[in-house]
Design an enzyme around this catalytic site. Structure first.
Site, PDB file in Angstrom:
ATOM      1  N   HIS A  84       0.790  -1.077   0.166  1.00 16.15           N
ATOM      2  CA  HIS A  84      -0.269   0.137   0.113  1.00 16.15           C
ATOM      3  C   HIS A  84       0.934   1.474  -0.201  1.00 16.15           C
ATOM      4  O   HIS A  84       1.823   1.198   0.879  1.00 16.15           O
ATOM      5  CB  HIS A  84      -0.859   0.142   1.042  1.00 16.15           C
ATOM      6  CG  HIS A  84      -1.347   1.293   0.997  1.00 16.15           C
ATOM      7  ND1 HIS A  84      -3.019   1.652   0.607  1.00 16.15           N
ATOM      8  CD2 HIS A  84      -1.633   2.086   1.580  1.00 16.15           C
ATOM      9  CE1 HIS A  84      -3.339   2.315   0.836  1.00 16.15           C
ATOM     10  NE2 HIS A  84      -2.548   2.844   1.865  1.00 16.15           N
ATOM     11  N   ASP A 163     -15.012   1.428   7.581  1.00 12.34           N
ATOM     12  CA  ASP A 163     -14.289   2.529   7.843  1.00 12.34           C
ATOM     13  C   ASP A 163     -15.217   3.815   6.325  1.00 12.34           C
ATOM     14  O   ASP A 163     -14.916   5.433   5.839  1.00 12.34           O
ATOM     15  CB  ASP A 163     -12.644   1.714   6.749  1.00 12.34           C
ATOM     16  CG  ASP A 163     -12.365   3.341   6.399  1.00 12.34           C
ATOM     17  OD1 ASP A 163     -12.273   3.883   6.669  1.00 12.34           O
ATOM     18  OD2 ASP A 163     -12.342   3.330   4.779  1.00 12.34           O
ATOM     19  N   ARG A 170     -15.945  11.903   8.067  1.00 16.46           N
ATOM     20  CA  ARG A 170     -14.070  12.743   7.662  1.00 16.46           C
ATOM     21  C   ARG A 170     -14.031  13.656   6.665  1.00 16.46           C
ATOM     22  O   ARG A 170     -14.188  14.820   6.620  1.00 16.46           O
ATOM     23  CB  ARG A 170     -12.949  11.334   7.440  1.00 16.46           C
ATOM     24  CG  ARG A 170     -13.455  10.910   9.072  1.00 16.46           C
ATOM     25  CD  ARG A 170     -12.692   9.869   9.012  1.00 16.46           C
ATOM     26  NE  ARG A 170     -10.483  10.346   8.558  1.00 16.46           N
ATOM     27  CZ  ARG A 170      -9.966   9.579   7.976  1.00 16.46           C
ATOM     28  NH1 ARG A 170     -10.253   8.124   7.109  1.00 16.46           N
ATOM     29  NH2 ARG A 170      -8.733   9.976   7.308  1.00 16.46           N
ATOM     30  N   SER A 185      -8.094   3.754   9.040  1.00 14.25           N
ATOM     31  CA  SER A 185      -9.155   3.624   8.268  1.00 14.25           C
ATOM     32  C   SER A 185      -8.039   2.762   7.135  1.00 14.25           C
ATOM     33  O   SER A 185      -8.740   1.236   6.236  1.00 14.25           O
ATOM     34  CB  SER A 185      -9.058   4.618   7.262  1.00 14.25           C
ATOM     35  OG  SER A 185      -9.386   5.278   5.691  1.00 14.25           O
ATOM     36  N   LYS A 189      -8.711  -1.970   5.448  1.00 12.77           N
ATOM     37  CA  LYS A 189      -8.762  -2.478   4.545  1.00 12.77           C
ATOM     38  C   LYS A 189      -7.806  -3.495   4.387  1.00 12.77           C
ATOM     39  O   LYS A 189      -7.794  -4.492   3.661  1.00 12.77           O
ATOM     40  CB  LYS A 189      -9.258  -1.273   3.335  1.00 12.77           C
ATOM     41  CG  LYS A 189     -10.269  -0.232   3.559  1.00 12.77           C
ATOM     42  CD  LYS A 189     -10.159   0.748   2.804  1.00 12.77           C
ATOM     43  CE  LYS A 189      -9.822   1.835   3.247  1.00 12.77           C
ATOM     44  NZ  LYS A 189      -9.735   2.991   2.451  1.00 12.77           N
TER      45      LYS A 189
HETATM   46  N1  URA Z   1      -7.078   6.306   2.309  1.00 15.63           N
HETATM   47  C1  URA Z   1      -7.533   5.894   2.705  1.00 15.63           C
HETATM   48  O1  URA Z   1      -8.174   4.515   2.560  1.00 15.63           O
HETATM   49  N2  URA Z   1      -8.264   6.584   3.991  1.00 15.63           N
HETATM   50  C2  URA Z   1      -7.207   7.375   4.178  1.00 15.63           C
HETATM   51  O2  URA Z   1      -7.959   8.304   5.358  1.00 15.63           O
HETATM   52  C3  URA Z   1      -6.496   7.865   4.023  1.00 15.63           C
HETATM   53  C4  URA Z   1      -5.267   7.604   2.350  1.00 15.63           C
END
Ligand code: URA
Length: 438
Positions: A84, A163, A170, A185, A189
Site C-alpha cells: 500500500h 470505514d 471525515r 482507515s 482495509k
Molecule cells: N486512504 C485511506 O484509505 N484512508 C485515509 O484516511 C486516507 C487515505
C-alpha cells in the site's frame, strides 16, 4: 450483545481517558448498523482529531473496522503479500513492484483505490488500459489470485463498511488529517483483504497526503504497530514525495512508464523503489529467508522478464488488451503533445510534485468525483528532472492534452512547478528509509 450509549465513548475520547476494546468494538458496530447517528460519529471523529488515540486503541479500532464487513480468507494461498502507498504524484509502483513480487513466488491479491485529491489511484491507472475490469466479484478475485498469482482490483462493496461511513463523514467534517484515523482507515482495509505480509510505502513532502516528515513517520510507525498487533508481518518505508516519482504523471502515460520499467529501461527512481518494495514483500511473505536473498530474487524476476509476463497475464485475466502493453507504440495517445520549453539554461533544482499534479488536473487528468473520472490519455512527461541540465530552448517537459485551452493553462502551471537555471544540486533523490513499529 449489550449495547452502550455512544456518548460514553465520545466523552471519554474528548476527555482523553483510556478507552476499552469493547467500547470501541461496540461503537464501530453501531457505525456499521446505523445505531450511531451521523452527529455522534462526527463528534467522535473530531474528538479523536483533537485528543488523539493511544496506539493500543488505534489497533482495537482498526480490527473492529476490518471486522465490520467481509474479510477475505487467503490462508490456502502461498506467500500472500500486499502493498500500500499512502499516495503520491506519478506513483505507479504497484504496477511494477507487485508483478515483480508475484513473479518471484508471492501471491499478490491486492485491492486498490481510485484517485484521491491530488494523488492518483491505481484503479484509475489500470482502467486506462482498454477493456480492463477492476470490479471483480470476491470469487473472481480469489480465483485469479490462485490461478495467476497476481490480481489488482477495486475494493469489494462489503470491505470495511465502517470505514466507508467514517471516511465520508471525515470528508464532510474536516477530520481527514488525523494520524490514527488515517492509519485505522488504511489498515482496516489491508487487514480485511487478508494478506499475511503487508508492505507500506508512506510518503512525505509536497505531493504526499501527509506532507510533514515527522507526521508521516508517526503514521508509518502506527500502521506497522496496528498490523503487527493484528498478527500480520508489516514493514513501512518512509519515502520522499517532493518531486514526482519517475517522469510520467497521467493514467495511461504511467502505465506505459511502468511497462518500460518492467522491460528494464524505466526511470532509475521508480525501478529502485519498486525493487525495494518488492523485495520486502518477498522477504516478509516467506519466499526468501534473508533480505539479501529477497533482493536477489526481486532483481532476477525483473531482469528475466518474468515480472513483465506476470503483469501481462494479470491484464489478460482482467479482460484488458495486453497486446497494447506488448507494443506500447500502439497505445492510444492524446491529440496534442507539446513541450514546455526551458527559458533560462542551467540545472533543474526542483520539480514540485503538488504543482505538477495541479497541471495534470488542469489537463483533465484527475478524478473530480466518484462519477467523473479522469481523461486517461492526458498528462505530463518530464524530459528533465532534478539534477539534470537543460539548455535554453530545449524541452523541460511534454504536455499531453486533448483540449488547446486546457493545454495553455496547464503549461503555465507546469512552468511554475519546475525550477531550472540554478547551480548543480548537491544530492540525488533520497530512496527513503525503513521504519520500525510504534
Ligand atoms: N486512504 C485511506 O484509505 N484512508 C485515509 O484516511 C486516507 C487515505
Amino acid at each position: 450483545m449489550e449495547t452502550r450509549d455512544p456518548r460514553e465513548l465520545i466523552e471519554a475520547t474528548r476527555d482523553g481517558t483510556s478507552l476499552t476494546e469493547t467500547a470501541l468494538r461496540d461503537f464501530v458496530a453501531g457505525v456499521t448498523d446505523g445505531r450511531v447517528t451521523d452527529g455522534q460519529a462526527a463528534a467522535w471523529l473530531m474528538a479523536v482529531c483533537c485528543r488523539g488515540l493511544s496506539d493500543e486503541a488505534a489497533a482495537w479500532l482498526t480490527s473492529a473496522m476490518a471486522a465490520s464487513g467481509e474479510q477475505l480468507d487467503l490462508s490456502a494461498l502461498p506467500h500472500t503479500a500486499d502493498k500500500h502507498s499512502t499516495g503520491g504524484v506519478g506513483d505507479k509502483t504497484t504496477l511494477v513492484a507487485c508483478p515483480i513480487a508475484a513473479a518471484a513466488g508471492c501471491t499478490v491479491a491486492k485491492m486498490s483505490g481510485r484517485g484521491l485529491g491530488h494523488t492518483g489511484g491505481t484503479i484509475d491507472k489500470l482502467e486506462s488500459i482498454p477493456g480492463l475490469r477492476t470490479d471483480l466479484s470476491t470469487d473472481g478475485f480469489l480465483r485469479q489470485a490462485r490461478e495467476v498469482g497476481l490480481v489488482v482490483a477495486g475494493q469489494t462493496a462489503d470491505l470495511a463498511p465502517a470505514d466507508k461511513r467514517l471516511y465520508a463523514l471525515r470528508n464532510e467534517t474536516g477530520t481527514t488529517e488525523s494520524v490514527p484515523l488515517i492509519a485505522a482507515s488504511v489498515m482496516s482495509k489491508k487487514l480485511a483483504a487478508g494478506a499475511g505480509a503487508i508492505v507500506l510505502d508512506v510518503k512525505w513532502g509536497s505531493g504526499a497526503l501527509v506532507a510533514p516528515r515527522e507526521e508521516a513517520l508517526q503514521l508509518a510507525r502506527l500502521m506497522v504497530h496496528i498490523g503487527e498487533a493484528n498478527g500480520r508481518r508489516v514493514a513501512a518505508l518512509l519515502s520522499p514525495m517532493d518531486r514526482p516519482l519517475g517522469r510520467a504523471v497521467g493514467n495511461l502515460l504511467e502505465v506505459r512508464e511502468a511497462v518500460e520499467t518492467l522491460r528494464g529501461s524505466g526511470p532509475p527512481d521508480l525501478r529502485a523503489l519498486s525493487l525495494e518494495l518488492a523485495a520486502r514483500m518477498i522477504e516478509l511473505s516467506g519466499v526468501a529467508r534473508s533480505p539479501e536473498e529477497a533482493d536477489g530474487r526481486a532483481l532476477e524476476a525483473l531482469e528475466s522478464g518474468r515480472a513483465l509476463a506476470k503483469l501481462l497475464a494479470m491484464v489478460r485475466a482482467q479482460g484488458g488488451d495486453a497486446s497494447l502493453l506488448e507494443d506500447p507504440a500502439r497505445m492510444p495517445c492524446a491529440t496534442l503533445v507539446e513541450p514546455l520549453l526551458c527559458t533560462a539554461g542551467g540545472w533543474v533544482t526542483a520539480v514540485d510534485a503538488r504543482r505538477v499534479a495541479e497541471a495534470v488536473e488542469l489537463l483533465g487528468g484527475a478524478r473530480l468525483s466518484r462519477e467523473v473520472g479522469p481523461d486517461p490519455l492526458v498528462g505530463i512527461v518530464l524530459e528533465r528532472t532534478v539534477g539534470e541540465e537543460c539548455r535554453a530552448g530545449e524541452p523541460l517537459a511534454w504536455l499531453h492534452a486533448n483540449d488547446p485551452a486546457r493545454l495553455e493553462t496547464a503549461r503555465e502551471c507546469l512552468g511554475r512547478a519546475i525550477t531550472a537555471g540554478g547551480e548543480m544540486p548537491a544530492k540525488g533523490a533520497d530512496p527513503g528509509e525503513w521504519v520500525a513499529g510504534a
